[in-house]
Design an enzyme around this catalytic site. Structure first.
Site, PDB file in Angstrom:
ATOM      1  N   GLU A  82      44.675 -24.370   1.940  1.00 58.64           N
ATOM      2  CA  GLU A  82      44.234 -25.361   0.958  1.00 58.64           C
ATOM      3  C   GLU A  82      42.735 -25.285   0.684  1.00 58.64           C
ATOM      4  O   GLU A  82      42.261 -25.743  -0.359  1.00 58.64           O
ATOM      5  CB  GLU A  82      44.600 -26.770   1.430  1.00 58.64           C
ATOM      6  CG  GLU A  82      46.090 -27.072   1.452  1.00 58.64           C
ATOM      7  CD  GLU A  82      46.694 -27.224   0.067  1.00 58.64           C
ATOM      8  OE1 GLU A  82      45.932 -27.188  -0.923  1.00 58.64           O
ATOM      9  OE2 GLU A  82      47.920 -27.355  -0.032  1.00 58.64           O
ATOM     10  N   GLU A 113      54.467 -18.226  21.869  1.00 58.48           N
ATOM     11  CA  GLU A 113      53.444 -19.172  22.321  1.00 58.48           C
ATOM     12  C   GLU A 113      53.135 -19.037  23.810  1.00 58.48           C
ATOM     13  O   GLU A 113      52.142 -19.575  24.298  1.00 58.48           O
ATOM     14  CB  GLU A 113      53.858 -20.601  22.012  1.00 58.48           C
ATOM     15  CG  GLU A 113      54.975 -21.149  22.868  1.00 58.48           C
ATOM     16  CD  GLU A 113      55.191 -22.641  22.622  1.00 58.48           C
ATOM     17  OE1 GLU A 113      54.999 -23.398  23.576  1.00 58.48           O
ATOM     18  OE2 GLU A 113      55.535 -23.031  21.489  1.00 58.48           O
TER      19      GLU A 113
END
EC number: 4.2.1.126
Length: 296
Positions: A82, A113
């Site tokens: 963004e 992870e």
């Protein structure tokens, strides 16, 4: 251990969640969500330290790198993406990394992870430098991928921050600045995409927005470096010029085109009655700050 984390505890208000009506579920979710901004308010000083550090890195030509796994990683990727249209920065200035790579944005990647080496390698891949700022994001505060990345970042001299949703989070000890937004038990036990995810998104909004203000990407409260990538943003760009200069639509459109669709340049052209070349020169001297440019 997971059982010692507040984000993994059972919420006493929703023990019988499966018996509630949709209306009751929404009401309790809304009530729980209202606690998130209150938790964030308690750590504003730590968030401010991160913002100051990011601004300093930007001024040296460095980058902001978000890094996380699962929801935490996706939120970092989202905020980074963004920044490009909102503030007109390159996609290399704010980067979002997620354990498992781009594929992990839409599907879970098994074991990603749990690897410290993977976090380190992802930072090596983007050629991390001492001018960069790395922010590790993990609701639990214990993700190995994030810890490995933070340790590597510190080894090359980069500044580091950690965002978690538990007190005394493990990742806090691996970062220069720790932000621990204690959001507590979720309405759905262990589902940290809920309050914890909301808290992380709000904190990332704060960091990116305040940092961009700090390097001149905003005039008053206007997005003067907006990248007009579609018709909606083209019209918004012209409205921003109108708001900043009190020009009418026709004038704003004229200078928008003359400035080759650079909103900031068009604003300076109008307010200082100058050509595009002079406006660019003035902005460069003022390090991109419109207010400083027009006050000279």
């Amino acid at each position: 251990m997971l059982e010692n984390l507040a984000t993994e505890e059972r919420n006493e208000k929703t023990i019988d969640l499966d018996t509630l009506s949709p209306k009751e579920i929404l009401a309790v979710m809304n009530e729980e969500d209202l606690t998130v901004p209150i938790a964030i308010k308690k750590v504003l000083p730590q968030i401010e330290l991160i913002v100051s550090g990011v601004i300093s890195c930007f001024q040296k030509g460095g980058r902001l790198i978000y890094l996380g796994a699962g929801t935490s990683g996706r939120l970092g990727v989202l905020d980074a993406a963004e920044c490009v249209p909102t503030f007109g920065v390159s996609k290399e200035q704010v980067i979002g990394l997620i354990a498992g790579g781009e594929k992990a944005f839409v599907a879970a990647i098994e074991g990603a992870e749990d690897s410290k080496i993977l976090g380190e390698n992802d930072l090596k891949q983007i050629k991390l430098t001492a001018n960069d700022f790395v922010i590790g994001i993990a609701a639990s505060g214990r993700t190995p991928y994030v810890i490995g990345a933070l340790d590597y970042a510190k080894s090359v001299g980069a500044k580091t921050g950690a965002i978690s949703c538990n007190a005394n989070a493990k990742i806090s000890a691996h970062a220069d600045i720790a932000v621990e937004v204690v959001t507590g038990a979720e309405i759905l036990t262990g589902s940290t995409r809920l309050k914890a995810g909301t808290a992380q998104k709000l904190v990332l909004n704060m960091i990116s927005t305040a940092s961009m203000v700090g390097i001149g990407k905003v005039y008053k409260n206007l997005m003067v470096d907006v990248l007009p990538t579609n018709k909606k943003l083209e019209e918004r760009s012209k409205r921003i010029i109108m708001e900043a200069t009190e020009a009418d639509y026709e004038t704003a459109n004229k200078f928008y085109e003359a400035a080759e669709k650079h909103v900031k340049v068009a604003i300076v052209m109008i307010l200082t009655n100058s050509t595009k070349e002079i406006a660019l020169e003035k902005l460069s001297e003022a390090k991109g700050f419109v207010r400083n440019t027009i006050q000279k």
